[in-house]
Design a protein around this motif. Structure first.
Motif, PDB file in Angstrom:
ATOM      1  N   UNK A 140       0.829  -1.206   0.000  1.00 33.39           N
ATOM      2  CA  UNK A 140       0.000   0.000   0.000  1.00 33.39           C
ATOM      3  C   UNK A 140       0.863   1.255   0.000  1.00 33.39           C
ATOM      4  N   UNK A 141       2.183   1.077   0.205  1.00 30.99           N
ATOM      5  CA  UNK A 141       3.050   2.252   0.175  1.00 30.99           C
ATOM      6  C   UNK A 141       4.510   1.872   0.034  1.00 30.99           C
ATOM      7  N   UNK A 142       5.263   2.762  -0.604  1.00 38.07           N
ATOM      8  CA  UNK A 142       6.699   2.537  -0.781  1.00 38.07           C
ATOM      9  C   UNK A 142       7.422   3.833  -0.427  1.00 38.07           C
ATOM     10  N   UNK A 143       8.544   3.694   0.268  1.00 41.22           N
ATOM     11  CA  UNK A 143       9.438   4.842   0.442  1.00 41.22           C
ATOM     12  C   UNK A 143      10.811   4.408  -0.039  1.00 41.22           C
ATOM     13  N   UNK A 144      11.489   5.304  -0.742  1.00 42.90           N
ATOM     14  CA  UNK A 144      12.774   4.948  -1.333  1.00 42.90           C
ATOM     15  C   UNK A 144      13.792   6.034  -1.043  1.00 42.90           C
ATOM     16  N   UNK A 145      15.044   5.630  -0.918  1.00 41.86           N
ATOM     17  CA  UNK A 145      16.096   6.622  -0.719  1.00 41.86           C
ATOM     18  C   UNK A 145      16.155   7.595  -1.884  1.00 41.86           C
ATOM     19  N   UNK A 146      15.691   7.154  -3.037  1.00 42.73           N
ATOM     20  CA  UNK A 146      15.745   7.975  -4.248  1.00 42.73           C
ATOM     21  C   UNK A 146      14.557   8.937  -4.389  1.00 42.73           C
ATOM     22  N   UNK A 147      13.569   8.832  -3.518  1.00 36.81           N
ATOM     23  CA  UNK A 147      12.368   9.667  -3.647  1.00 36.81           C
ATOM     24  C   UNK A 147      12.273  10.590  -2.434  1.00 36.81           C
ATOM     25  N   UNK A 148      11.889  11.857  -2.675  1.00 39.74           N
ATOM     26  CA  UNK A 148      11.779  12.795  -1.553  1.00 39.74           C
ATOM     27  C   UNK A 148      10.685  12.388  -0.590  1.00 39.74           C
ATOM     28  N   UNK A 149       9.564  11.912  -1.142  1.00 40.30           N
ATOM     29  CA  UNK A 149       8.404  11.602  -0.300  1.00 40.30           C
ATOM     30  C   UNK A 149       7.988  10.144  -0.500  1.00 40.30           C
ATOM     31  N   UNK A 150       7.160   9.636   0.391  1.00 40.49           N
ATOM     32  CA  UNK A 150       6.681   8.262   0.213  1.00 40.49           C
ATOM     33  C   UNK A 150       5.620   8.211  -0.883  1.00 40.49           C
ATOM     34  N   UNK A 151       5.399   6.995  -1.421  1.00 34.77           N
ATOM     35  CA  UNK A 151       4.417   6.816  -2.497  1.00 34.77           C
ATOM     36  C   UNK A 151       3.255   6.021  -1.929  1.00 34.77           C
ATOM     37  N   UNK A 152       2.038   6.527  -2.116  1.00 35.37           N
ATOM     38  CA  UNK A 152       0.847   5.806  -1.658  1.00 35.37           C
ATOM     39  C   UNK A 152       0.295   5.004  -2.841  1.00 35.37           C
ATOM     40  N   UNK A 153      -0.001   3.738  -2.635  1.00 32.29           N
ATOM     41  CA  UNK A 153      -0.472   2.897  -3.740  1.00 32.29           C
ATOM     42  C   UNK A 153      -1.898   2.431  -3.494  1.00 32.29           C
ATOM     43  N   UNK A 154      -2.710   2.710  -4.479  1.00 30.31           N
ATOM     44  CA  UNK A 154      -4.114   2.344  -4.403  1.00 30.31           C
ATOM     45  C   UNK A 154      -4.358   1.274  -5.464  1.00 30.31           C
ATOM     46  N   UNK A 155      -4.652   0.029  -5.056  1.00 31.43           N
ATOM     47  CA  UNK A 155      -4.842  -1.010  -6.060  1.00 31.43           C
ATOM     48  C   UNK A 155      -6.113  -0.733  -6.863  1.00 31.43           C
ATOM     49  N   UNK A 156      -6.167  -1.285  -8.082  1.00 32.58           N
ATOM     50  CA  UNK A 156      -7.234  -0.875  -9.010  1.00 32.58           C
ATOM     51  C   UNK A 156      -8.641  -1.262  -8.568  1.00 32.58           C
ATOM     52  N   UNK A 157      -8.803  -2.521  -8.138  1.00 36.57           N
ATOM     53  CA  UNK A 157     -10.170  -2.943  -7.803  1.00 36.57           C
ATOM     54  C   UNK A 157     -10.529  -2.669  -6.350  1.00 36.57           C
ATOM     55  N   UNK A 158      -9.510  -2.717  -5.474  1.00 37.00           N
ATOM     56  CA  UNK A 158      -9.830  -2.520  -4.066  1.00 37.00           C
ATOM     57  C   UNK A 158      -9.096  -1.282  -3.576  1.00 37.00           C
ATOM     58  N   UNK A 159      -9.752  -0.504  -2.753  1.00 38.16           N
ATOM     59  CA  UNK A 159      -9.156   0.735  -2.257  1.00 38.16           C
ATOM     60  C   UNK A 159      -8.226   0.460  -1.077  1.00 38.16           C
TER      61      UNK A 159
END
Ligand code: AHM
Ligand code: MG
Length: 335
Positions: free
Chosen positions: A88-107
């Motif tokens: 549901x989320x990824x944070x990477x050393x290469x990204x300033x902020x975390x990424x929120x992931x919303x799957x297509x069929x389920x929220x």
């Protein structure tokens, strides 16, 4: 099947029921990391051909821009995890902020978040020295069904459900833990399969290797200077051997096999050292403790620290238990 010839895929299936949370999601997640690791491995292995195939910033024959390997590794890991809709989320050393992931069929129904350093030690690529990927997996703390928040990422290392690294070295290895010991798998590049080559990895209780950037010696706190001098003194099994690759994953990997301590202390130039708590220190600390070793900020356990920001840095002392304890003793005595 002979234990020695077990593949990572087989190992994941066999151990699924012993995972702390055994819905199968964690297995899928580790499978996705396995896949991304193979793709990144392929790219890393081509790095020496960069002058022939085109350097970063150039345009290749298909009209695509050549990317720097750390950017490419970041994209591959994020894409693989996103496409499989298992986090549901990824944070990477290469990204300033975390990424929120919303799957297509389920929220926002997925439970796990991943923190990753996609290509650690990437300054070593140009000189054909090993680099690595480091990952750390947690359960979200905010309710399923809502977007992830920073709270999900700022958890203490003690909450990790899995962590590991891939070392792109003379062989490519994936080493990981789900809280039940540490196992290492070596890639057979001819067929793209990881095999269990290092079951139940353990740090020797003590060792003879110390790994630190001694060029920074003058800037280190007195306790760290005293410990380095102790490593160099002639007494008992000392002086120890100094080995520093400048690639955390490789230095850690060697020390886990041979016995040793890795140090990245704070200094008068960098008040919190260099390494990142969430992407580098916590996953390595989890692996170290699962392999009978220790990880400290010089005063106490790394995994007890409560993070305050995504890219937080922390001093790091990690390796064979007796050596880390000795370093802590010198640091305490100098205060
Ligand atoms: P990076 O994330 O920018 O690659 O930096 C982390 C790396 C570690 O792998 C390594 O142990 C350390 O930086 C080396 O730093 P230094 O060159 O200051 O000794
Ligand atoms: Mg790094």
């Amino acid at each position: 099947m002979d234990k020695k010839h077990k593949t990572l895929g087989e190992f994941i299936i066999e151990n699924q029921s012993s995972f702390q949370y055994s819905s199968g999601e964690l297995s899928k997640l580790i499978n996705a990391i396995r896949l991304a690791a193979k793709v990144v491995n392929h790219e890393v292995n081509k790095a020496g051909l960069i002058d022939i195939l085109g350097a970063a910033g150039d345009t290749n024959i298909q009209g695509e821009d050549q990317q720097k390997l750390d950017v490419l590794a970041n994209e591959k890991f994020i894409q693989t995890l996103k496409n499989r809709e298992i986090v549901c989320g990824i944070a990477s050393e290469e990204e300033d902020d975390f990424i929120s992931i919303n799957s297509q069929d389920e929220q926002h129904q997925n439970k796990y978040i991943v923190l990753i350093d996609p290509l650690d030690g990437s300054s070593n690529i140009d000189v054909n020295v090993s680099v690595g990927t480091i990952f750390s997996i947690y359960r979200r703390v905010t309710p399923v069904g809502t977007p992830v928040t920073i709270e999900d990422f700022l958890q203490p290392g003690d909450n990790q459900v899995a962590a590991g690294y891939i070392v792109y070295g003379t062989s490519t290895m994936l080493v990981y833990t789900t809280g039940d010991g540490v196992n290492g798998f070596t890639l057979n590049p001819a067929i793209g399969t990881f095999y269990l080559s290092h079951p139940n990895m353990q740090f020797p209780e003590t060792g003879k290797i110390y790994s630190v950037n001694e060029g920074n010696y003058i800037h280190f706190p007195q306790g760290v200077k005293d410990y380095i001098k102790y490593c160099q003194q002639e007494e008992g099994d000392r002086p120890y051997t100094s080995r520093y690759i400048g690639s955390l994953v490789s230095d850690f990997h060697r020390n886990m096999i041979k016995g040793g301590i890795y140090m990245y202390p704070k200094s008068s130039k960098a008040s919190e050292g260099k390494l990142r708590l969430l992407y580098e220190c916590n996953p390595m600390a989890f692996l170290a403790e699962q392999a009978n070793g220790k990880a400290s900020d010089g005063k106490g356990r790394i995994m007890e620290l409560k993070p305050t920001e995504l890219h937080q840095r922390v001093p790091f002392f990690c390796g064979s238990t007796k050596m880390v304890e000795k370093a802590e003793e010198f640091i305490a005595n100098a205060l």
